[in-house]
Write a protein that holds these residues in place. Structure first.
Motif, PDB file in Angstrom:
ATOM      1  N   VAL A 225       0.864  -1.277  -0.081  1.00 61.81           N
ATOM      2  CA  VAL A 225      -0.128   0.110  -0.147  1.00 61.81           C
ATOM      3  C   VAL A 225       1.000   1.160  -0.062  1.00 61.81           C
ATOM      4  CG1 VAL A 225      -1.679   1.492   1.350  1.00 61.81           C
ATOM      5  CG2 VAL A 225      -1.747  -1.094   1.120  1.00 61.81           C
ATOM      6  N   ALA A 226       0.385   1.855  -0.800  1.00 61.51           N
ATOM      7  CA  ALA A 226       1.315   3.299  -0.635  1.00 61.51           C
ATOM      8  C   ALA A 226       0.739   4.640  -0.111  1.00 61.51           C
ATOM      9  CB  ALA A 226       1.714   3.676  -2.226  1.00 61.51           C
ATOM     10  N   PHE A 227       1.328   5.650   0.429  1.00 59.33           N
ATOM     11  CA  PHE A 227       0.756   6.654   1.107  1.00 59.33           C
ATOM     12  C   PHE A 227       1.369   8.055   0.490  1.00 59.33           C
ATOM     13  CE2 PHE A 227       0.825  10.264   4.127  1.00 59.33           C
ATOM     14  CZ  PHE A 227      -0.527  10.233   4.377  1.00 59.33           C
ATOM     15  N   VAL A 228       0.402   8.882   0.170  1.00 61.95           N
ATOM     16  CA  VAL A 228       0.939  10.204  -0.269  1.00 61.95           C
ATOM     17  C   VAL A 228       0.121  11.298   0.422  1.00 61.95           C
ATOM     18  CG1 VAL A 228       1.240  11.673  -2.284  1.00 61.95           C
ATOM     19  CG2 VAL A 228       1.447   9.145  -2.646  1.00 61.95           C
ATOM     20  N   GLY A 229       0.921  12.515   1.104  1.00 62.59           N
ATOM     21  CA  GLY A 229      -0.026  13.364   1.728  1.00 62.59           C
ATOM     22  C   GLY A 229      -0.156  14.187   0.836  1.00 62.59           C
ATOM     23  N   SER A 230      -1.677  14.939   0.944  1.00 62.42           N
ATOM     24  CA  SER A 230      -2.165  16.086   0.237  1.00 62.42           C
ATOM     25  C   SER A 230      -2.760  17.217   1.287  1.00 62.42           C
ATOM     26  CB  SER A 230      -3.190  15.497  -0.642  1.00 62.42           C
ATOM     27  OG  SER A 230      -2.937  14.332  -1.570  1.00 62.42           O
ATOM     28  N   HIS A 231      -2.786  18.221   0.620  1.00 62.12           N
ATOM     29  CA  HIS A 231      -3.407  19.313   1.242  1.00 62.12           C
ATOM     30  C   HIS A 231      -4.429  20.227   0.204  1.00 62.12           C
ATOM     31  CE1 HIS A 231      -3.658  23.265   3.910  1.00 62.12           C
ATOM     32  NE2 HIS A 231      -4.726  22.655   3.866  1.00 62.12           N
ATOM     33  N   PRO A 232      -5.547  20.055  -0.011  1.00 59.87           N
ATOM     34  CA  PRO A 232      -6.211  20.579  -1.016  1.00 59.87           C
ATOM     35  C   PRO A 232      -6.813  21.692  -0.076  1.00 59.87           C
ATOM     36  CG  PRO A 232      -7.587  18.816  -0.247  1.00 59.87           C
ATOM     37  CD  PRO A 232      -6.232  18.518   0.448  1.00 59.87           C
ATOM     38  N   MET A 233      -6.104  23.099  -0.450  1.00 56.39           N
ATOM     39  CA  MET A 233      -6.573  24.384   0.222  1.00 56.39           C
ATOM     40  C   MET A 233      -7.694  24.893  -0.049  1.00 56.39           C
ATOM     41  SD  MET A 233      -2.903  25.444   0.220  1.00 56.39           S
ATOM     42  CE  MET A 233      -2.950  26.912   1.691  1.00 56.39           C
ATOM     43  N   ALA A 234      -8.805  24.209   0.216  1.00 54.05           N
ATOM     44  CA  ALA A 234     -10.078  24.700   0.024  1.00 54.05           C
ATOM     45  C   ALA A 234     -10.860  24.718   1.259  1.00 54.05           C
ATOM     46  CB  ALA A 234     -10.745  24.026  -1.175  1.00 54.05           C
ATOM     47  N   GLY A 235     -12.173  25.246   1.184  1.00 57.19           N
ATOM     48  CA  GLY A 235     -13.045  25.032   2.639  1.00 57.19           C
ATOM     49  C   GLY A 235     -13.362  26.358   2.826  1.00 57.19           C
TER      50      GLY A 235
ATOM     51  N   PHE B 110     -22.625  21.628   3.753  1.00 61.93           N
ATOM     52  CA  PHE B 110     -22.077  22.706   2.928  1.00 61.93           C
ATOM     53  C   PHE B 110     -21.009  22.340   1.845  1.00 61.93           C
ATOM     54  CE2 PHE B 110     -22.860  24.369   7.232  1.00 61.93           C
ATOM     55  CZ  PHE B 110     -23.622  25.656   6.864  1.00 61.93           C
ATOM     56  N   ALA B 111     -20.880  21.153   1.595  1.00 56.45           N
ATOM     57  CA  ALA B 111     -20.210  20.385   0.399  1.00 56.45           C
ATOM     58  C   ALA B 111     -20.753  20.968  -0.979  1.00 56.45           C
ATOM     59  CB  ALA B 111     -20.144  18.972   0.507  1.00 56.45           C
ATOM     60  N   GLU B 112     -19.657  21.174  -1.757  1.00 53.87           N
ATOM     61  CA  GLU B 112     -20.064  21.547  -3.139  1.00 53.87           C
ATOM     62  C   GLU B 112     -19.177  20.821  -3.911  1.00 53.87           C
ATOM     63  OE1 GLU B 112     -19.779  25.861  -3.893  1.00 53.87           O
ATOM     64  OE2 GLU B 112     -20.019  26.398  -1.512  1.00 53.87           O
ATOM     65  N   GLY B 113     -19.390  20.530  -5.177  1.00 57.12           N
ATOM     66  CA  GLY B 113     -18.771  19.943  -6.136  1.00 57.12           C
ATOM     67  C   GLY B 113     -17.618  20.611  -6.709  1.00 57.12           C
ATOM     68  N   ASP B 114     -17.696  22.101  -6.651  1.00 61.09           N
ATOM     69  CA  ASP B 114     -16.933  22.920  -7.280  1.00 61.09           C
ATOM     70  C   ASP B 114     -16.096  23.585  -6.175  1.00 61.09           C
ATOM     71  OD1 ASP B 114     -17.421  22.638  -9.992  1.00 61.09           O
ATOM     72  OD2 ASP B 114     -19.001  24.195 -10.023  1.00 61.09           O
ATOM     73  N   LEU B 115     -15.923  22.990  -5.166  1.00 62.03           N
ATOM     74  CA  LEU B 115     -15.290  23.765  -4.053  1.00 62.03           C
ATOM     75  C   LEU B 115     -13.510  23.499  -4.212  1.00 62.03           C
ATOM     76  CD1 LEU B 115     -15.716  24.668  -1.083  1.00 62.03           C
ATOM     77  CD2 LEU B 115     -14.973  22.567  -0.423  1.00 62.03           C
ATOM     78  N   LEU B 116     -13.083  22.467  -5.040  1.00 63.94           N
ATOM     79  CA  LEU B 116     -11.829  22.213  -5.181  1.00 63.94           C
ATOM     80  C   LEU B 116     -11.288  23.198  -6.563  1.00 63.94           C
ATOM     81  CD1 LEU B 116     -11.876  18.960  -4.023  1.00 63.94           C
ATOM     82  CD2 LEU B 116     -10.022  20.542  -3.130  1.00 63.94           C
ATOM     83  N   LYS B 117     -12.486  23.589  -7.265  1.00 66.75           N
ATOM     84  CA  LYS B 117     -11.928  23.970  -8.727  1.00 66.75           C
ATOM     85  C   LYS B 117     -11.111  25.401  -8.362  1.00 66.75           C
ATOM     86  CE  LYS B 117     -14.646  25.460 -12.570  1.00 66.75           C
ATOM     87  NZ  LYS B 117     -15.910  25.574 -13.039  1.00 66.75           N
ATOM     88  N   SER B 118      -9.669  25.195  -9.172  1.00 64.81           N
ATOM     89  CA  SER B 118      -8.894  26.459  -9.200  1.00 64.81           C
ATOM     90  C   SER B 118      -8.196  26.497  -7.635  1.00 64.81           C
ATOM     91  CB  SER B 118      -9.358  27.656  -9.474  1.00 64.81           C
ATOM     92  OG  SER B 118     -10.167  27.571 -10.773  1.00 64.81           O
ATOM     93  N   ALA B 119      -8.742  25.578  -6.742  1.00 69.85           N
ATOM     94  CA  ALA B 119      -8.040  25.798  -5.458  1.00 69.85           C
ATOM     95  C   ALA B 119      -6.507  25.216  -5.566  1.00 69.85           C
ATOM     96  CB  ALA B 119      -8.738  25.003  -4.588  1.00 69.85           C
ATOM     97  N   PRO B 120      -5.695  25.863  -4.673  1.00 72.25           N
ATOM     98  CA  PRO B 120      -4.054  25.347  -4.541  1.00 72.25           C
ATOM     99  C   PRO B 120      -4.428  23.974  -4.028  1.00 72.25           C
ATOM    100  CG  PRO B 120      -4.393  27.494  -3.475  1.00 72.25           C
ATOM    101  CD  PRO B 120      -5.694  27.093  -3.816  1.00 72.25           C
ATOM    102  N   CYS B 121      -3.532  22.899  -4.422  1.00 69.99           N
ATOM    103  CA  CYS B 121      -3.586  21.703  -3.577  1.00 69.99           C
ATOM    104  C   CYS B 121      -1.939  21.156  -3.548  1.00 69.99           C
ATOM    105  CB  CYS B 121      -4.417  20.561  -4.577  1.00 69.99           C
ATOM    106  SG  CYS B 121      -4.307  18.908  -3.576  1.00 69.99           S
ATOM    107  N   ILE B 122      -1.494  21.123  -2.396  1.00 73.04           N
ATOM    108  CA  ILE B 122      -0.240  20.558  -2.288  1.00 73.04           C
ATOM    109  C   ILE B 122      -0.154  19.112  -2.177  1.00 73.04           C
ATOM    110  CG2 ILE B 122       1.736  21.048  -0.590  1.00 73.04           C
ATOM    111  CD1 ILE B 122       0.696  23.937  -0.537  1.00 73.04           C
ATOM    112  N   VAL B 123       0.608  18.354  -2.830  1.00 71.10           N
ATOM    113  CA  VAL B 123       0.770  17.097  -2.690  1.00 71.10           C
ATOM    114  C   VAL B 123       2.407  16.932  -2.090  1.00 71.10           C
ATOM    115  CG1 VAL B 123       0.982  15.010  -3.859  1.00 71.10           C
ATOM    116  CG2 VAL B 123      -0.781  16.575  -4.454  1.00 71.10           C
ATOM    117  N   THR B 124       2.695  16.055  -1.081  1.00 70.38           N
ATOM    118  CA  THR B 124       4.027  16.148  -0.309  1.00 70.38           C
ATOM    119  C   THR B 124       4.891  14.826  -1.063  1.00 70.38           C
ATOM    120  OG1 THR B 124       3.146  14.727   1.275  1.00 70.38           O
ATOM    121  CG2 THR B 124       3.129  17.201   1.598  1.00 70.38           C
TER     122      THR B 124
END
Lengths: 284, 284
Positions: free
Chosen positions: B118-128, B136-150
């Motif tokens: 099993v592999a692990f990769v950390g992520s941080h989608p900077m939305a919210g 309050f969830a929205e299908g477009d919340l992540l659109k154009s949001a910065p997302c950092i993958v470590t």
């Protein structure tokens, strides 16, 4: 019957321009004349239809006006009030839209002395944004905005009533208070947040800003405000801002101390208290 | 071909729910299963159609999943990763959405050791937002949001590529960096602004809040965020937040000092520097 025949707005930027648009939209006066320092702004305001007529002369703008609105940076207001008084007709009312009231109202009342022909009432419509300039003016800017009107021992009752009615007709939520009470309130809810936002924007290393999301943008939005405008405000309300800043520092240090001690329960307790206050302002 | 067959989301709140909606909207996986702690949230998520299927069992949720997303508060993530690893199929990828990465990635990599299945990769989608909960969830919340993958020395290259592709397909703007670089960035642009906003909301006397206008609301908006969620974040990134806080204090004190000296030019200079930085983030 219209509330006023002729309204003169001296300084037609974001706020002055929005007032002009709102007066016209709501048909509150027969005529709105704008007084400008620069031809370039004058042209922009006419193009935007923020005023009916425009002039570079205070005399021409003020002559015959029933209401004179001073909508320029704080430090310029007492001087413009002195100019306006010279040319104002008997019975005219002067008001302003400056963000600090003690200094402005004190200076203007002192200058006017026992002048019985013209009345002055201080106002602070709490609308606006980080933008500056008549190009951002909007006729609905004042709708539902808090608008504080000041009352002192020297305030003329008839003029006060008319100014209250004026802001109400523009859609604002009017409150009457002393200049001192006003200044204490805005120190906390407007001036201190600006100082904090400017500090935060100043502190963040430029290269980190590539990852800024909505939280950072919201928290620092007002740091895009006009530096000169805000330097005026800070200096004229220094006596209220300094103690408000001490209260902020106490709360900030409480979080920093709890964090340095890794005090989880302490942090949660502080954040919960802050959240419960902020939640009261949430949109439904 | 879909990027994944089965995606399991453990913790379906604002972020987890928004990811579920986006996966379904963009048809990125054949099936999205949500893993819940509470039946009440499970019902809300199904009603919102944030997931295709829902379960209270980590085992059932994780079994057969190609991608497992841990979308719960920071402190719970390493434990959930350990549970997920037990039931994950060979070749599965685990990621998370936690706001601090050094602590999470360190704990999870340590726990997984030389686990090759099993592999692990950390992520941080900077939305919210300051809101919490799947409602309050929205299908477009992540659109154009910065997302950092470590990426670390232990990160599997194939899994990293797939996780990058996954967030890109959800519309995010993906950047790869080390957990340490991530934590330094977010200390400045996210964690510090939250501390400042909580301090400001805490400092303002309740009776003054009646006059709060847009400036105050913007500056303190994130103080309505979840206290427990943020206590986790502050504590796990303490080592980066404390020095960032020192930089903020320096800038704040510069303004306070210039104000106490009534140094107009000094205040204007400081505000101008802050404004020129913040202006770079302005909407056109």
């Amino acid at each position: 019957m219209k509330l006023f025949n002729k309204v003169a707005i001296i300084g037609v930027g974001l706020i002055g321009g929005s007032i002009g648009l709102a007066i016209k939209k709501r048909r509150i006066a027969r005529e709105v004349i704008g007084v400008f320092r620069r031809t370039s702004t004058l042209k922009k305001a006419l193009k935007k239809k923020a005023v009916d007529r425009a002039t570079l002369s205070i005399k021409k703008g003020v002559e015959g006006a029933d209401l004179i609105i001073l909508a320029s940076p704080v430090f310029s207001i007492p001087g413009l009030a002195a100019d306006a008084v010279k040319y104002a007709k008997e019975g005219a009312i002067i008001t302003d839209v400056g963000s600090t009231k003690g200094w402005i109202v004190g200076c203007v009342e002192e200058m006017m002395g026992a002048h019985k022909m013209v009345a002055f009432v201080g106002s602070h419509p709490m609308a606006g944004s980080e933008h500056a300039g008549v190009e951002f003016a909007e006729g609905d800017l004042l709708k539902s905005a808090p608008c504080i009107v000041t009352k002192t021992a020297r305030t003329d009752g008839r003029a006060l009533d008319k100014i209250k009615k004026f802001w109400k007709n523009l859609g604002a939520d009017v409150k009457v208070m002393s200049p001192a009470s006003h200044d204490k309130s805005v120190a906390f809810i407007s001036h201190l947040p600006h100082i904090v936002a400017f500090s935060l924007a100043g502190a963040v290393p430029e290269k980190e800003m590539a990852y800024a999301a909505e939280g950072f943008k919201d928290t620092t939005r007002v740091a895009s405000s006009d530096p000169n405008l805000w330097a005026d405000i800070f200096l004229t309300n220094k006596n209220e801002i300094m103690p408000a800043a001490k209260v902020f520092e106490k709360h900030y240090k409480n979080i920093a101390r709890a964090l340095s001690r890794s005090d989880y329960a302490g942090i949660v307790r502080i954040l919960k208290r802050a959240k419960s206050k902020r939640d009261k302002l949430r949109d439904p």
